[in-house]
Design an enzyme around this catalytic site. Structure first.
Site, PDB file in Angstrom:
ATOM      1  N   LYS A  43      36.147  30.601  42.476  1.00  0.00           N
ATOM      2  CA  LYS A  43      36.011  31.988  42.056  1.00  0.00           C
ATOM      3  C   LYS A  43      34.594  32.240  41.570  1.00  0.00           C
ATOM      4  O   LYS A  43      33.917  31.309  41.114  1.00  0.00           O
ATOM      5  CB  LYS A  43      36.996  32.332  40.927  1.00  0.00           C
ATOM      6  CG  LYS A  43      38.456  32.201  41.291  1.00  0.00           C
ATOM      7  CD  LYS A  43      39.330  32.384  40.082  1.00  0.00           C
ATOM      8  CE  LYS A  43      40.801  32.284  40.447  1.00  0.00           C
ATOM      9  NZ  LYS A  43      41.153  31.004  41.085  1.00  0.00           N
ATOM     10  N   HIS A  61      44.782  35.537  46.442  1.00  0.00           N
ATOM     11  CA  HIS A  61      44.241  34.753  45.347  1.00  0.00           C
ATOM     12  C   HIS A  61      43.178  35.588  44.633  1.00  0.00           C
ATOM     13  O   HIS A  61      42.578  36.499  45.213  1.00  0.00           O
ATOM     14  CB  HIS A  61      43.613  33.452  45.858  1.00  0.00           C
ATOM     15  CG  HIS A  61      44.632  32.445  46.314  1.00  0.00           C
ATOM     16  ND1 HIS A  61      45.441  31.760  45.438  1.00  0.00           N
ATOM     17  CD2 HIS A  61      44.960  32.006  47.551  1.00  0.00           C
ATOM     18  CE1 HIS A  61      46.232  30.953  46.108  1.00  0.00           C
ATOM     19  NE2 HIS A  61      45.963  31.081  47.402  1.00  0.00           N
ATOM     20  N   TYR A  94      41.972  40.435  41.261  1.00  0.00           N
ATOM     21  CA  TYR A  94      42.497  40.254  42.616  1.00  0.00           C
ATOM     22  C   TYR A  94      42.104  41.450  43.489  1.00  0.00           C
ATOM     23  O   TYR A  94      42.136  42.593  43.028  1.00  0.00           O
ATOM     24  CB  TYR A  94      44.021  40.156  42.594  1.00  0.00           C
ATOM     25  CG  TYR A  94      44.578  39.017  41.766  1.00  0.00           C
ATOM     26  CD1 TYR A  94      44.962  37.827  42.365  1.00  0.00           C
ATOM     27  CD2 TYR A  94      44.742  39.136  40.390  1.00  0.00           C
ATOM     28  CE1 TYR A  94      45.497  36.784  41.624  1.00  0.00           C
ATOM     29  CE2 TYR A  94      45.262  38.102  39.632  1.00  0.00           C
ATOM     30  CZ  TYR A  94      45.638  36.927  40.254  1.00  0.00           C
ATOM     31  OH  TYR A  94      46.156  35.900  39.520  1.00  0.00           O
TER      32      TYR A  94
END
Length: 309
Positions: free
Chosen positions: A284, A252, A244
């Protein structure tokens, strides 16, 4: 007697090779100052049957423990050894103090409410019965309204302006009862305190890291932490960590990270495709973190899908 008053370092209580943090101020310091999150494992009062919102103690990841101890922020305590068997006289003295405290709290409650516990109990029972009758009446009215709605020709129901409002809920008062936080005289952690990982290993209470893979995880964790990142468990997203850019309560994760024991560690094409696809689906990038155990350095390679559509 505890040594926490004279030692500013955070005390990590170790039991069964796991490090626990019991002090809420230490938990706040670990998160706000040292950027480590840990995992809460304790149940909350009145919510002991749920497992979504948990409380103290907080369990730290082994990598978090190693980082805190190596940086001099914390020490390891052999918690089972810190408990001393109390004598009968000590137990009797402690029991008498607890009775005195209970009597003091009862007197404070009686003074604040201006009535005796027996009268309060009767009043509470009476109010409970009144609330139950009100709930039953409200439920009966709601059932009648539903029946009338089912029989009505129109599908739109407009309540009458003269309809009685729902019964108001009673406001519960609060009485503050002072209670002191006492420490047991038969708990002494000054003789089982370890300021280094090696000392804790020699004492047999800690064993992480014990191999190349665990050293690689500690090195990668430290490397990301030194860049200002927060880390959490990444098993749900196919990695070792979730990375993070700030506190996980506000951000997020931007990366899911996998630890490799060497910068030249071999991966199959299917593994690379899997990391890329999983990272794309979860929004991601996937980090491949290669640990060089000789140079004590980390190299990073990110994988993400691009150029489609």
């Amino acid at each position: 007697m505890s040594t926490e008053a004279s030692d500013p370092r955070i005390h990590l209580r170790v039991a069964n090779k796991k490090a626990y943090v019991w002090d809420v101020e230490d938990i706040a310091t670990i998160r706000s100052k040292h950027r480590l999150c840990g995992v809460f494992t304790g149940t909350l009062p009145h919510l002991s049957q749920q497992n979504l919102f948990l409380g103290v103690p907080m369990v730290l990841l082994p990598e978090e423990v190693v980082l805190l101890v190596e940086n001099g922020f914390a020490v390891l305590i052999d918690d089972p050894k810190a408990h001393i068997q109390p004598s009968v006289a000590e137990l009797q003295r402690w029991n008498s103090k607890e009775k005195e405290l209970a009597q003091f709290q009862l007197s404070q409650l009686t003074t604040a409410l201006g009535t005796s516990p027996a009268v309060m109990s009767e009043e509470a029972i009476k109010k409970r019965k009144e609330r139950e009758l009100k709930r039953q009446a409200a439920a009966a009215k709601a059932a009648e309204a539903q029946g009338a709605l089912a029989e009505a020709d129109s599908s739109i129901f407009t309540p009458s302006e003269n309809a009685a409002p729902p019964p108001a809920t009673e406001t519960q008062y609060t009485v503050v009862i002072p209670a002191s936080s006492t420490s047991f005289e038969w708990y002494n952690d000054s003789t089982c305190l370890h300021s280094s990982i090696q000392s804790a290993k020699e004492a047999g209470i800690w064993e992480y890291p014990s191999n190349l893979h665990e050293r690689a995880k500690c090195g990668v964790f430290r490397g990301l932490w030194e860049q200002g990142m927060y880390m959490g468990g990444g098993i749900k997203f196919g990695g070792d960590y979730l990375v993070y850019p700030g506190d996980p309560l506000r951000y997020h994760a931007h990366f899911s990270a996998t630890v490799l024991e060497s910068p030249t560690f071999s991966l199959t094409p299917m593994e690379i495709v899997a990391h890329g696809r999983l990272g794309t689906v979860t929004k991601k990038s996937h980090l491949l973190c290669g640990w060089d155990d000789g140079k004590k350095e980390v190299s990073y390679l990110s994988i993400e899908w691009a150029g489609f559509g």
